[in-house]
Design a protein around this motif. Sequence first.
Motif, PDB file in Angstrom:
ATOM      1  N   GLY A  79      71.561  45.335 -33.436  1.00  0.00           N
ATOM      2  CA  GLY A  79      71.361  45.047 -32.016  1.00  0.00           C
ATOM      3  C   GLY A  79      71.235  43.550 -31.761  1.00  0.00           C
ATOM      4  N   GLU A  80      70.527  42.877 -32.654  1.00  0.00           N
ATOM      5  CA  GLU A  80      70.288  41.435 -32.437  1.00  0.00           C
ATOM      6  C   GLU A  80      71.567  40.626 -32.488  1.00  0.00           C
ATOM      7  OE1 GLU A  80      65.822  41.524 -34.368  1.00  0.00           O
ATOM      8  OE2 GLU A  80      67.434  40.488 -35.429  1.00  0.00           O
ATOM      9  N   VAL A  81      72.453  40.974 -33.422  1.00  0.00           N
ATOM     10  CA  VAL A  81      73.653  40.146 -33.574  1.00  0.00           C
ATOM     11  C   VAL A  81      74.881  40.780 -32.927  1.00  0.00           C
ATOM     12  CG1 VAL A  81      72.781  39.129 -35.710  1.00  0.00           C
ATOM     13  CG2 VAL A  81      74.309  41.089 -35.839  1.00  0.00           C
ATOM     14  N   GLY A  82      74.721  42.001 -32.455  1.00  0.00           N
ATOM     15  CA  GLY A  82      75.854  42.662 -31.807  1.00  0.00           C
ATOM     16  C   GLY A  82      76.923  43.075 -32.806  1.00  0.00           C
ATOM     17  N   TYR A  83      76.493  43.709 -33.913  1.00  0.00           N
ATOM     18  CA  TYR A  83      77.463  44.168 -34.905  1.00  0.00           C
ATOM     19  C   TYR A  83      76.983  45.512 -35.425  1.00  0.00           C
ATOM     20  CZ  TYR A  83      80.902  43.877 -38.667  1.00  0.00           C
ATOM     21  OH  TYR A  83      81.975  44.108 -39.500  1.00  0.00           O
ATOM     22  N   PRO A  84      77.553  46.609 -34.928  1.00  0.00           N
ATOM     23  CA  PRO A  84      77.062  47.938 -35.322  1.00  0.00           C
ATOM     24  C   PRO A  84      77.233  48.186 -36.818  1.00  0.00           C
ATOM     25  CG  PRO A  84      78.705  48.072 -33.566  1.00  0.00           C
ATOM     26  CD  PRO A  84      78.711  46.655 -34.043  1.00  0.00           C
ATOM     27  N   MET A  85      76.265  48.901 -37.387  1.00  0.00           N
ATOM     28  CA  MET A  85      76.310  49.175 -38.837  1.00  0.00           C
ATOM     29  C   MET A  85      75.926  50.616 -39.094  1.00  0.00           C
ATOM     30  SD  MET A  85      74.079  46.289 -40.676  1.00  0.00           S
ATOM     31  CE  MET A  85      72.641  46.330 -39.678  1.00  0.00           C
TER      32      MET A  85
END
Length: 815
Positions: A79-85
Amino acid sequence: MGDFPTTARVVIIGGGVVGVSSLLHLARAGWSDCVLVEKNELTAGSTWHAAGNCPNFSSSWAVMNMQRHSLEMYRTLAGEVGYPMNYHVTGSLRLGHGKERMREFERVVGMGRYQGLEMGILSPAELQERHPFMEIHDLAGGLWDPLDGDIDPAQLTQAMAKGARDLGARIERFCPAKGVSRVGDEWIVHTERGDIGCEYVVNAAGYYAQRVGEWFRPFGGRTVPMVVMSHQYFLTGEIPEVAAWTREKGHKLPLLRDVDSSYYLRQDKNGLNLGPYERNCKAHWVTPGDPMPEDFSFQLYPDDLERLEWYIEDAMARVPVLGTAGVGRNINGPIPYAPDGLPMIGPMPGVRNAFEAHSFTFGIVQAGGAGKVLAEWVMHGETEWDMWACDPRRYTAHADHDFTLAKAVETYGHEYAMHFPHHEWPAGRDRKCSPVHDRVIAAGGQMGAYNGWERANWFALPGDDVSEAATLTWERAGPWAVRVQGEVAAVRDGVGVLDLPGFSRFNLSGAGAAEHLRGRIAGALPKVGRMNLGYFPDSRGRILTEMSILRHGEDFFTLISAALAQWHDFDVLKNGLPEGLSLTDHSADYSTLIVTGPKARELFRSLNTEADLSASWLSIQPASVAGVGCALARVSFAGELGWEVHAANADIPALHAAITGAGAVPFGMYALNSMRLEKGYRAWKGDLSTDYTLLEGGLERFIRFDKPGGFPGKAALMAEKQRGRRKGFVTLIVDAGDCDAPYMSTIWHGDAVVGETTSGGWGYRVNKSIALGMVRADLAVPGTEVQVEIYGQRFNAVVQADQPLWDPENARTRA
Ligand SMILES: Cc1cc2nc3c(=O)[nH]c(=O)nc-3n(C[C@H](O)[C@H](O)[C@H](O)COP(=O)(O)OP(=O)(O)OC[C@H]3O[C@@H](n4cnc5c(N)ncnc54)[C@H](O)[C@@H]3O)c2cc1C
């Protein structure tokens, strides 16, 4: 190409999960002018093929801290970096087959609770409730870690890379570093795409770290002690029962680790992933005929399923549906191992402004915390948590290729093993032996390795059980106990001798040496002809290290410290050493015999010495004993009348023969440890660590706030004195059961955890279980009743007066 960075504050070599996390932590702390160079695509080393399991569990406080930080970070990162994992927090079950394993779990649950983790102990039936496919008939119970799970390692790395880039840090892919050089204070990292000048450089090259490390040898570096092992897991096809269960429950099965059988088994999609740490493991690229390839990016070793057979069968007996599944795919990849299986994070030994973050066996789960630790090392030269467990300087010259290979194979094959207090691992032994090693063995010495130095832990008599099996217990009792009791009695009532090779020993001299050293320690220097203890604070007033300071002349000192501390303490002394002062390491040239007990003076008298045996406590003098030259230091870590006899290695056999011939009884490290606990003498990196300030450590009498010139951490310590310390060092008498308190046992006051032990053991002179530790400052008052949690059980304990338990007036030492 045009915008290739030619300068940076920090260059990180290696774009695996660890290098990228280091870059992100630097950037988040405001150091965004940093560059990471990766020879291939990010994750090309070990990271891309890792299973991605992410436990909190560790029996090391420092490693647990690191892993806890990682998982806290991973939970919010996407969420913080905008990269779903893909990150599945499934929880995990660690299976215990017997009492000793369950005690290990209880200890880790206690440490976890202290770190805010809600791990718990489960009965076999509760284990099965969480994992219905598991057989439980042979289990004693298990440990539940609700925050364990699995993460996609490549996505994790990419998410952190995005976070770092968004903050302005640079990542250069397909940019192999080829070497380093120095121009003045600047490093130049040479890459295939150009040179980058920088202040600091970080070796985060994963399983290539030894190769990269060689570039630093001309600048004082050493060969990195690591070995590449092959590690496999195999994935099954879909298992209908697992698929049905997952559909019904709406979540995956918890990860299962059968640590006594040495494998993990976790759900992967709707199949299973089995990953063993096999006893019959295999190292790669360890002989000249099998060199590491120039590039192994995104490659795997051939499958080696034969090695896995025993584990597959064992796992099928545990989880029978595994037997119904077809093998989907096997992954056999390179994994780097340091001798103890822990990573190396911190200053590169011997090389200024160079750091290391490599040799990770659990790099996916540790990367988050490791990035934080690495960034702190680079930016501040000190870390929030004491990280000695992962400090690259913990290995010294004995960690050569053969040693590292032997230890790595042993460690891999026992990855999940318990580390019992009286157990010595057999591989990589006899690296550094005392000049009287054979005699010590002949006398029954049961040896332990201390930074590679072989020392007797205790002396067995004929018929004693000296098997390895006898040491596989957390309990105090064992074949050694009665012998240690006898050794302590010999020292208490007569005189004993401990052959103690391996003290770290440095000479510091030159005009101005005294003034310089005075500015490094919190306290005062000894007068010429005397010795004292010097405490080196860091900038926060925390205990960086302790050394005995022996003053031979106005500006001529010998500094002596723990065997383990050799490279660490040399660094402490070397950093900031003014031009013109000489600092040399003599650890391997001299050795020590500890001669102590009320009859020590009589013994020396009988040996025709001209030494002044009336010279006071903490005096030092050159002497000859039985016609052999040596130095006598009037001090005893055992807390009896006594002298340390320091001599050149060649002179030790004659001295040892004379001293034992005159009746001194050999004693070992276990006896010494028991006696030092009774005196409240602190041990290095247990009781003394950067987790505590000098004031918390009860060391105020070693501080001279008013001395001219000041010292590091003075302002912090003065501020702490004003506002009051948070914690205070105490000696506890514990009404313990059959185990003494290990390191980091929690201390309770009512329902609150108020502190932790830093060491514990049995005091054979006072006949009590003793723990040293830290408690909330308001409770550090003699007579306070607390409880110490030892392997899950709480035992009453009482805070003792701030004086030694044995010989509180020090009348015996000063006799
Ligand atoms: C089969 C297997 C399963 C595993 N499962 C788990 C698991 O479940 N959980 C877990 O925590 N860990 C696991 N691991 C371990 C984990 O993979 C490693 O600890 C982790 O990937 C190490 O990361 P790293 O960044 O230190 O090294 P790497 O990922 O190896 O990265 C180092 C990078 O440095 C680059 N490099 C090297 N030399 C140079 C150079 N000269 N110039 C530029 N770049 C260079 C390499 O190309 C590489 O990309 C597993 C390992 C294996 C083999």
